[in-house]
Design a protein around this motif. Sequence first.
Motif, PDB file in Angstrom:
ATOM      1  N   ASP A  84      -3.020  -9.960  -1.232  1.00 13.43           N
ATOM      2  CA  ASP A  84      -1.935  -8.992  -1.025  1.00 13.43           C
ATOM      3  C   ASP A  84      -1.200  -9.254   0.286  1.00 13.43           C
ATOM      4  N   GLU A  97       0.933 -12.423  -0.049  1.00 15.98           N
ATOM      5  CA  GLU A  97       2.167 -12.177  -0.799  1.00 15.98           C
ATOM      6  C   GLU A  97       3.152 -11.356   0.023  1.00 15.98           C
ATOM      7  N   ASN A 105       9.056  -3.667  -3.935  1.00 15.86           N
ATOM      8  CA  ASN A 105       8.035  -4.370  -4.706  1.00 15.86           C
ATOM      9  C   ASN A 105       6.880  -3.420  -5.028  1.00 15.86           C
ATOM     10  N   PRO A 143       4.726  -3.204  -7.522  1.00 13.52           N
ATOM     11  CA  PRO A 143       3.427  -3.774  -7.909  1.00 13.52           C
ATOM     12  C   PRO A 143       2.569  -4.172  -6.719  1.00 13.52           C
ATOM     13  N   LEU A 144       3.196  -4.793  -5.711  1.00 12.68           N
ATOM     14  CA  LEU A 144       2.448  -5.185  -4.518  1.00 12.68           C
ATOM     15  C   LEU A 144       1.984  -3.962  -3.748  1.00 12.68           C
ATOM     16  N   ASP A 178      -0.974  -2.380  -5.640  1.00 15.38           N
ATOM     17  CA  ASP A 178      -2.180  -3.208  -5.543  1.00 15.38           C
ATOM     18  C   ASP A 178      -2.783  -3.135  -4.143  1.00 15.38           C
ATOM     19  N   THR A 228      -0.939   1.455 -13.636  1.00 20.25           N
ATOM     20  CA  THR A 228      -0.634   0.068 -14.000  1.00 20.25           C
ATOM     21  C   THR A 228      -0.915  -0.206 -15.473  1.00 20.25           C
ATOM     22  N   LYS A 279       1.761  -3.808 -12.643  1.00 18.16           N
ATOM     23  CA  LYS A 279       0.592  -4.643 -12.342  1.00 18.16           C
ATOM     24  C   LYS A 279       1.040  -5.913 -11.647  1.00 18.16           C
ATOM     25  N   LEU A 280       0.399  -6.218 -10.532  1.00 18.18           N
ATOM     26  CA  LEU A 280       0.766  -7.398  -9.750  1.00 18.18           C
ATOM     27  C   LEU A 280       0.379  -8.666 -10.508  1.00 18.18           C
ATOM     28  N   LYS A 281       1.305  -9.600 -10.602  1.00 18.42           N
ATOM     29  CA  LYS A 281       1.071 -10.855 -11.313  1.00 18.42           C
ATOM     30  C   LYS A 281       1.321 -12.010 -10.350  1.00 18.42           C
TER      31      LYS A 281
END
Length: 262
Positions: A138, A141, A207, A209-210, A213, A252, A259-261
């Motif tokens: 995390d 990213e 962002n 998702p980030l 997460d 998520t 959901k983080l991909k």
Amino acid sequence: MDSWVRFNAQSQAKERVIRAAQYACTLLGYTLKKGGAAAELHKTISQLEAHMSLTRKLLRLGNSVEALEAAKRAIHLSDSVLRLCLTISHLNKAMYFACDNVLWAGKTGLISKLDQQKWSQRSFRYYLFALILNLTRDVYELRLLLESEERYRASKSPPSPYPSTTLPADSLSSSSSPAAPATIALPVMSAWLCRRLHLLGMVLYNNPPLLLDLLKNSCDIFIPLDRLGIYPTGQGFVGACGLASSILSILTIINPWLKLKP
């Protein structure tokens, strides 16, 4: 193998809901105990929490296979940092689920004379390692996104003697000299810090998702830290963190785009 993964994914939503209920019971039990509630009520809540924990272990049977499949996919990622973090994280999850399966067999009596404390500590160690790697991913990213945003802003804005996200070298050198008053350096550093925090907030806001997460893993990591005795926080805090991370996980599942991909 693929059919098993698809079948196993159908139980994840149920497991997340039961997990939320389990940690809600943990938090409720702590609140009742602090509030001086009847011992019988507290015992009932504790038993309900234990039953939910056992049900979750049943639903997680076979999750090691899914974790190994995820590790096989992660090993082909082009980014070396993501490849390392995600592959080792999924392998740790596979070991965590395997220990959890053994623990379930011991609790149900399928394996007699099992040292449940030993296997519980072992599973939480694998869980902790996986969460540390997830948080590392995390942060990595987030760093990439911050650098990308900085480059974008630098290309859109005219040159400035005081860049928005770097401390001015002249200000630092002047503030380090004995003749320079501290009141000159403090506003410069304060403005730089405000710009950095604003940039961080903007990147996370853009962002989701980030952000989710990062919040989920930050909440989850206190659970193994408490269980292993590394950083004891108490049942109330563990219950609150577990409930919060479970709700984020459910979000998520309901909205897959969160959901983080990968």
